[in-house]
Each structure stands twice: as structure tokens, then as C-alpha cells.
Design an enzyme around this catalytic site. Structure first.
Site, PDB file in Angstrom:
ATOM      1  N   ARG A 100     -35.435  45.007  10.539  1.00 52.92           N
ATOM      2  CA  ARG A 100     -33.971  44.919  10.614  1.00 52.92           C
ATOM      3  C   ARG A 100     -33.332  45.135   9.243  1.00 52.92           C
ATOM      4  O   ARG A 100     -32.332  44.507   8.894  1.00 52.92           O
ATOM      5  CB  ARG A 100     -33.531  43.579  11.222  1.00 52.92           C
ATOM      6  CG  ARG A 100     -34.091  43.308  12.587  1.00 52.92           C
ATOM      7  CD  ARG A 100     -33.630  44.327  13.623  1.00 52.92           C
ATOM      8  NE  ARG A 100     -34.310  44.115  14.897  1.00 52.92           N
ATOM      9  CZ  ARG A 100     -35.410  44.765  15.279  1.00 52.92           C
ATOM     10  NH1 ARG A 100     -35.944  45.699  14.484  1.00 52.92           N
ATOM     11  NH2 ARG A 100     -35.978  44.517  16.443  1.00 52.92           N
ATOM     12  N   SER A 143     -29.004  39.833  19.841  1.00 57.84           N
ATOM     13  CA  SER A 143     -29.970  38.878  19.291  1.00 57.84           C
ATOM     14  C   SER A 143     -29.412  38.279  18.005  1.00 57.84           C
ATOM     15  O   SER A 143     -29.090  38.997  17.063  1.00 57.84           O
ATOM     16  CB  SER A 143     -31.296  39.588  19.019  1.00 57.84           C
ATOM     17  OG  SER A 143     -32.231  38.702  18.455  1.00 57.84           O
ATOM     18  N   GLU A 151     -29.760  37.459  12.215  1.00 57.86           N
ATOM     19  CA  GLU A 151     -29.846  38.913  12.266  1.00 57.86           C
ATOM     20  C   GLU A 151     -28.449  39.508  12.357  1.00 57.86           C
ATOM     21  O   GLU A 151     -28.180  40.588  11.842  1.00 57.86           O
ATOM     22  CB  GLU A 151     -30.680  39.329  13.484  1.00 57.86           C
ATOM     23  CG  GLU A 151     -30.780  40.814  13.731  1.00 57.86           C
ATOM     24  CD  GLU A 151     -31.657  41.133  14.928  1.00 57.86           C
ATOM     25  OE1 GLU A 151     -31.308  42.046  15.691  1.00 57.86           O
ATOM     26  OE2 GLU A 151     -32.698  40.469  15.103  1.00 57.86           O
TER      27      GLU A 151
END
Length: 295
Positions: free
Chosen positions: A167, A217, A287
Site C-alpha cells: 500500500r 479497508s 490504510e
């Protein structure tokens, strides 16, 4: 109306909650929708000349915009959405919808993009975050990207220079903005590709609360653990602050169930981090990106 930017779609004091997946976010001083690189360059040049801040919002899928909104220019690439194929190379502008781009690859029997068939967002945001799911990620197929630097220069960045990680990409530090990206795909079988995409979308529908506004998420996967499992073990499923709650369907998601605010999201994220750390000793790392000003 900014006379120097006449002809460009610019909206003043525009509430950003109308454009985010979370359905939260205060106003942008100026929200701009450039149709091409020329209009984009004009906006950036004007903002730099006037010492006004500017940022690209992308598709606003893995993002929370605070309730006070964003000062200066917010640029959205909705109209920069062309997708081209040259052999097995797919090139997409930053505003191209990621899910629709995977369908184009499927239509041409090109394999490699199946993992992203259910990931909401844009090509630009996917490159920025090195988006991934089900064992695949953008870095696996990425060739290069054209980016706009903070000074208004356009340059090409290679896969090596992008320094992809989990990420993560180098442009998260440099502030460069993806304008377009090229991906290396492979010839495949249409039916096989279609079946795999159907399988992944079925899994997503079973496991994720797609029927509610959310930021996707919320937390990165901690080494050796799963964020959703840790949150569930801390008995946080269904925990609610204001109008935002931890999803009963998937504890790694937070959903807007009752006109929640960005502050509700932030307060719930902070509460989950603290509670999980007290319960398991693992500190979760968000995230989701959080930008803008508080009220």
C-alpha cells in the site's frame, strides 16, 4: 468565477461529501474538473502563481475528507478517463475507473488485472496506494506513469523509481500526481478471465459491506495478523460512534449508517486502535488517508 480559468469546470465552495465514498467531507474552496492535460496545467499554474494550495482528490474511495473541507483547489480527474490498448500494454488516464478498466482488459482477453475487478476507485489512486486484493497488486503489472510534479512539470516514472511496497509508492512522499499509467498484461482466455473475476466479486459481496458508504479497508494488514480478526477479537463488531460503526459483516470496514461525519470516522478509528492494542498488543496502522481541516 476565476476569469483566468474561463472555460474550465470549476465549482466554488462545493461540499465534498457528494463525491466521496464515505459520504462525508466539508467544502472545497474550488473544485475543478479538467478535461485534459492542458486544463490541468492551467489550474496548477494559476494556483502556484497565486500561492494557493492544490491537491488531486482522485476517486475518493480510500479516503476521509474532514468536515471543515479543503482550502484552495481540489482537482478531480473524472473527465480524464481514457483507456487505450497497444498490443498487450494497457494505458489508462488517472481518472479512469479501476473496475471498468479491468472489464476492458477482460473484453480483449488480457489477463493480469483480475485482482482489481472489485476495487473501487481510479487508476491514479490505485497507483498511488499500490492497490491490491486476493494476492495481486498494481506493482505486479505496472510499467510506468506520467506524473505532474508540484512545480507543474510532467515527467515519466518507471516501476523501479516508483519503489512500490505494501500500500505504498514513492509518489506518496514526492507529492507527484499520476496523470496516466501503463500496465503490462498477457494474452489469456476470455472465459477463464471472466470466471475468475466473477469468483472474486462473489467473495467480495459475501465478505464486505458493499451496501453502505465506507472508505474501504480501514487498516493495513499487521505482520502475522489480520486487522479484521484483531478487531473482532476485541469485541468491536457493531461498535458505533455517531453515525459510523464497525461493520458486523467485516470488522475491517467502517460504515456510515446514519449521516455520520468525518469526526465520527476519526474518533472510531482512534478508539479501535487503542482498544485493539490494549487487547492484543498489536497497534493497527490506518490504510485510509485522512485529509482536510476540522470544523
Amino acid at each position: 468565477m476565476i476569469t483566468e480559468l474561463h472555460g474550465i469546470d470549476i465549482r466554488e465552495n462545493e461540499p465534498l461529501k457528494h463525491y466521496t465514498y464515505t459520504k462525508v467531507g466539508g467544502p472545497a474552496d474550488f473544485l475543478a474538473f479538467p478535461r485534459n492535460r492542458y486544463e490541468l496545467s492551467r489550474i496548477v499554474a494559476y494556483a502556484n502563481k497565486e500561492n494557493m494550495p492544490w491537491l488531486v482528490l482522485g476517486n475518493a474511495s480510500n479516503l476521509i475528507v474532514r468536515d471543515g473541507g479543503i482550502r484552495g483547489f481540489v482537482i478531480m480527474f473524472d473527465k480524464l478517463n481514457a483507456v487505450h490498448l497497444n498490443g498487450y500494454t494497457l494505458e489508462a488516464e488517472a481518472g479512469a475507473n479501476l473496475i471498468e478498466t479491468t472489464k476492458i482488459a477482460k473484453f480483449h482477453s488480457l489477463t493480469g488485472f483480475e485482482f482489481a475487478c472489485g476495487i473501487p476507485g481510479s487508476i491514479g489512486g490505485a497507483v498511488f496506494m499500490n492497490a491490491g486484493a486476493y494476492g495481486g497488486e498494481i506493482s505486479h503489472i505496472f510499467l510506468s506513469a506520467k506524473v505532474l510534479t508540484s512545480s507543474g512539470e510532467i515527467k515519466t516514472i518507471s516501476a523501479r523509481d516508483m519503489a512500490f511496497g505494501y500500500r505504498h509508492s514513492a509518489i506518496q512522499e514526492t507529492g507527484d500526481i499520476v496523470i496516466s499509467a501503463k500496465f503490462a498484461l498477457k494474452p489469456g482466455n476470455y472465459d477463464t478471465i471472466s470466471q475468475e473475476m466473477n469468483r472474486l466479486n462473489h467473495l467480495r459481496q459475501l465478505k464486505q459491506p458493499l451496501e453502505f458508504p465506507s472508505c474501504g479497508s480501514v487498516f493495513k494488514r499487521p505482520p502475522g495478523h489480520f486487522a479484521g480478526q484483531l478487531i473482532m477479537e476485541a469485541n468491536l463488531k457493531g461498535h458505533r460512534i455517531g453515525g459510523v460503526e464497525v461493520s458486523e459483516k467485516h470488522a475491517g470496514f467502517m460504515i456510515n449508517v446514519a449521516d455520520g461525519t468525518a469526526k465520527d470516522y476519526e474518533d472510531l478509528i482512534a478508539y479501535v486502535i487503542e482498544t485493539v492494542e490494549n487487547h492484543s498488543g498489536v497497534r493497527l496502522e490506518p490504510e485510509v488517508r485522512i485529509i482536510g481541516e476540522n470544523l
